[in-house]
Design a protein around this motif. Structure first.
Motif, mmCIF file in Angstrom:
data_model
loop_
_atom_site.group_PDB
_atom_site.id
_atom_site.type_symbol
_atom_site.label_atom_id
_atom_site.label_comp_id
_atom_site.label_asym_id
_atom_site.label_seq_id
_atom_site.Cartn_x
_atom_site.Cartn_y
_atom_site.Cartn_z
ATOM 1 N N TYR A 243 0.829 -1.201 0.000
ATOM 2 C CA TYR A 243 0.000 0.000 0.000
ATOM 3 C C TYR A 243 0.867 1.256 0.000
ATOM 4 N N PRO A 244 0.416 2.318 -0.665
ATOM 5 C CA PRO A 244 1.104 3.602 -0.530
ATOM 6 C C PRO A 244 0.793 4.215 0.835
ATOM 7 N N PRO A 245 1.672 5.046 1.349
ATOM 8 C CA PRO A 245 1.407 5.681 2.652
ATOM 9 C C PRO A 245 0.225 6.633 2.575
ATOM 10 N N GLU A 246 -0.541 6.678 3.642
ATOM 11 C CA GLU A 246 -1.750 7.488 3.668
ATOM 12 C C GLU A 246 -1.450 8.982 3.637
ATOM 13 N N ASN A 247 -0.277 9.378 4.119
ATOM 14 C CA ASN A 247 0.023 10.809 4.246
ATOM 15 C C ASN A 247 0.483 11.457 2.943
ATOM 16 N N LEU A 248 0.703 10.662 1.892
ATOM 17 C CA LEU A 248 1.116 11.228 0.611
ATOM 18 C C LEU A 248 -0.109 11.388 -0.286
ATOM 19 N N LYS A 249 -0.619 12.598 -0.362
ATOM 20 C CA LYS A 249 -1.818 12.868 -1.140
ATOM 21 C C LYS A 249 -1.428 13.257 -2.563
ATOM 22 N N VAL A 250 -1.700 12.373 -3.491
ATOM 23 C CA VAL A 250 -1.369 12.610 -4.891
ATOM 24 C C VAL A 250 -2.618 12.330 -5.724
ATOM 25 N N GLY A 251 -3.009 13.293 -6.564
ATOM 26 C CA GLY A 251 -4.196 13.129 -7.378
ATOM 27 C C GLY A 251 -3.941 12.299 -8.619
ATOM 28 N N ARG A 252 -5.033 11.863 -9.248
ATOM 29 C CA ARG A 252 -4.918 11.063 -10.466
ATOM 30 C C ARG A 252 -4.216 11.830 -11.579
ATOM 31 N N LEU A 253 -4.356 13.166 -11.577
ATOM 32 C CA LEU A 253 -3.757 13.992 -12.624
ATOM 33 C C LEU A 253 -2.751 14.978 -12.018
ATOM 34 N N GLU A 254 -2.001 14.518 -11.059
ATOM 35 C CA GLU A 254 -1.036 15.360 -10.344
ATOM 36 C C GLU A 254 0.048 15.891 -11.285
ATOM 37 N N ARG A 255 0.344 17.184 -11.173
ATOM 38 C CA ARG A 255 1.407 17.797 -11.986
ATOM 39 C C ARG A 255 2.639 18.182 -11.161
ATOM 40 N N ASN A 256 2.516 18.159 -9.850
ATOM 41 C CA ASN A 256 3.625 18.556 -8.991
ATOM 42 C C ASN A 256 4.662 17.426 -8.942
ATOM 43 N N TRP A 257 5.829 17.671 -9.570
ATOM 44 C CA TRP A 257 6.835 16.620 -9.650
ATOM 45 C C TRP A 257 7.356 16.217 -8.279
ATOM 46 N N GLU A 258 7.491 17.149 -7.357
ATOM 47 C CA GLU A 258 7.987 16.802 -6.027
ATOM 48 C C GLU A 258 7.054 15.796 -5.354
ATOM 49 N N LYS A 259 5.755 16.014 -5.464
ATOM 50 C CA LYS A 259 4.795 15.072 -4.889
ATOM 51 C C LYS A 259 4.873 13.716 -5.579
ATOM 52 N N LEU A 260 4.976 13.755 -6.901
ATOM 53 C CA LEU A 260 5.061 12.506 -7.645
ATOM 54 C C LEU A 260 6.322 11.724 -7.295
ATOM 55 N N ASP A 261 7.438 12.432 -7.191
ATOM 56 C CA ASP A 261 8.690 11.738 -6.890
ATOM 57 C C ASP A 261 8.704 11.220 -5.458
ATOM 58 N N ASN A 262 8.079 11.949 -4.547
ATOM 59 C CA ASN A 262 7.961 11.444 -3.177
ATOM 60 C C ASN A 262 7.179 10.132 -3.157
#
Length: 296
Positions: A243-262
């Motif tokens: 499972y991915p961690p619950e605290n990492l909120k990433v949307g289906r169409l996320e554009r923020n690379w920092e969030k995606l890389d995290n």
């Protein structure tokens, strides 16, 4: 590469949240761990093919370079060609020119790979296995409803596999092995909200595709039933779930690379942890339960 693991690897969809799956698969590849039966839904199918072709880091590089590129996904694409994610850019220009996909390695791999799609005429899941010409199947599996054109295959029209079978564990156990590793893109405990009025609305929106409308209307209920099965199998020791961690909120169409890389890095660490847990899980003497399934 060591001997293939005689278990199923089930890869959930989730659009750009699939970068978590990319991290898990890169860690498995680093540890030379490859499953004999791999089945992917939507983004899971997209991530799975690079794992099978042995191209570690390729999925991450695609999103790093093109995640904010309007050629990759944008309203402009949708207005021009009817696809939010450009079919030409994503499935032709990137794999053939920009970040080449090793088609030969994929086709020659001994891994049995399946991409799940939904038949627009019947609303039922179909399981596509032609490794020699897998690109249309991957496109179909990842073509999200309402923002993608259906993909034509052998005279039929197909959309996102997540409509009919988001977590194909049952299919995997019937056509692969009794043990499954499931890579989720939603945290543990997540359930889809069910809307009792949605089915009627969808029938009005899709008057020419009543079976597809019905499948879309039942999607949340089917998904939650599949989650219940995964939980049951996990409790019985027949399923190992990442499972991915619950605290990492990433949307289906996320554009923020920092969030995606995290999220990718979280997947990579989860993959390393999975590699440590696999020997004990597999030591339970799995039984091959393969039977003939419905495939195209």
């Amino acid at each position: 590469m060591s001997d293939l693991i005689q278990a199923n690897l089930v890869l959930e969809g989730g659009a750009l949240r699939g970068i978590f799956t990319a991290g898990v698969l890169d860690a498995l590849d680093e540890k030379s761990l490859m499953f004999e039966f791999v089945i992917g839904v939507s983004a899971g199918a997209c991530m799975g093919v690079s794992y099978i072709s042995g191209q570690r880091g390729r999925n991450r590089e695609i999103l790093r370079r093109f995640g904010r590129d309007p050629r990759y996904f944008s309203l402009r694409n949708f207005l021009r060609e009817g696809n939010l994610f450009s079919a030409q850019f994503v499935y032709e220009e990137i794999p053939q020119k920009l970040i080449p996909f090793d088609f030969q390695a994929f086709e020659q791999s001994p891994v049995r790979f399946t991409a799940v799609a939904t038949d627009c005429a019947t609303g039922q899941a179909v399981y596509l296995q032609n490794k020699v010409n897998m690109t249309p199947a991957i496109r179909a599996s990842a073509s999200m409803p309402f923002v993608s054109k259906p993909v034509e295959l052998d005279g039929g029209l197909y959309l996102d596999g997540g409509i009919a079978d988001s977590l194909p564990v049952e299919y995997s156990m019937q056509n692969g092995h009794s043990q499954s590793v499931v890579v989720r893109t939603r945290p543990k405990g997540y359930l889809k909200k069910e809307n009792p009025h949605l089915a009627r609305l969808l029938k009005a929106v899709l008057p020419n595709n009543p079976r597809l409308a019905e499948a879309l209307g039942q999607r949340s209920a089917v998904y939650n039933r599949e989650l219940a099965l995964v939980d049951k199998l996990e409790a019985e020791g027949k399923c190992l779930v990442v499972y991915p961690p619950e605290n990492l909120k990433v949307g289906r169409l996320e554009r923020n690379w920092e969030k995606l890389d995290n999220l990718y890095q979280a997947g990579y660490q989860a993959g390393l942890h999975l590699a440590e847990k696999l020997p004990a899980f597999l030591a339970q003497e799995p039984q091959d339960l393969r039977v003939q399934g419905t495939v195209r």
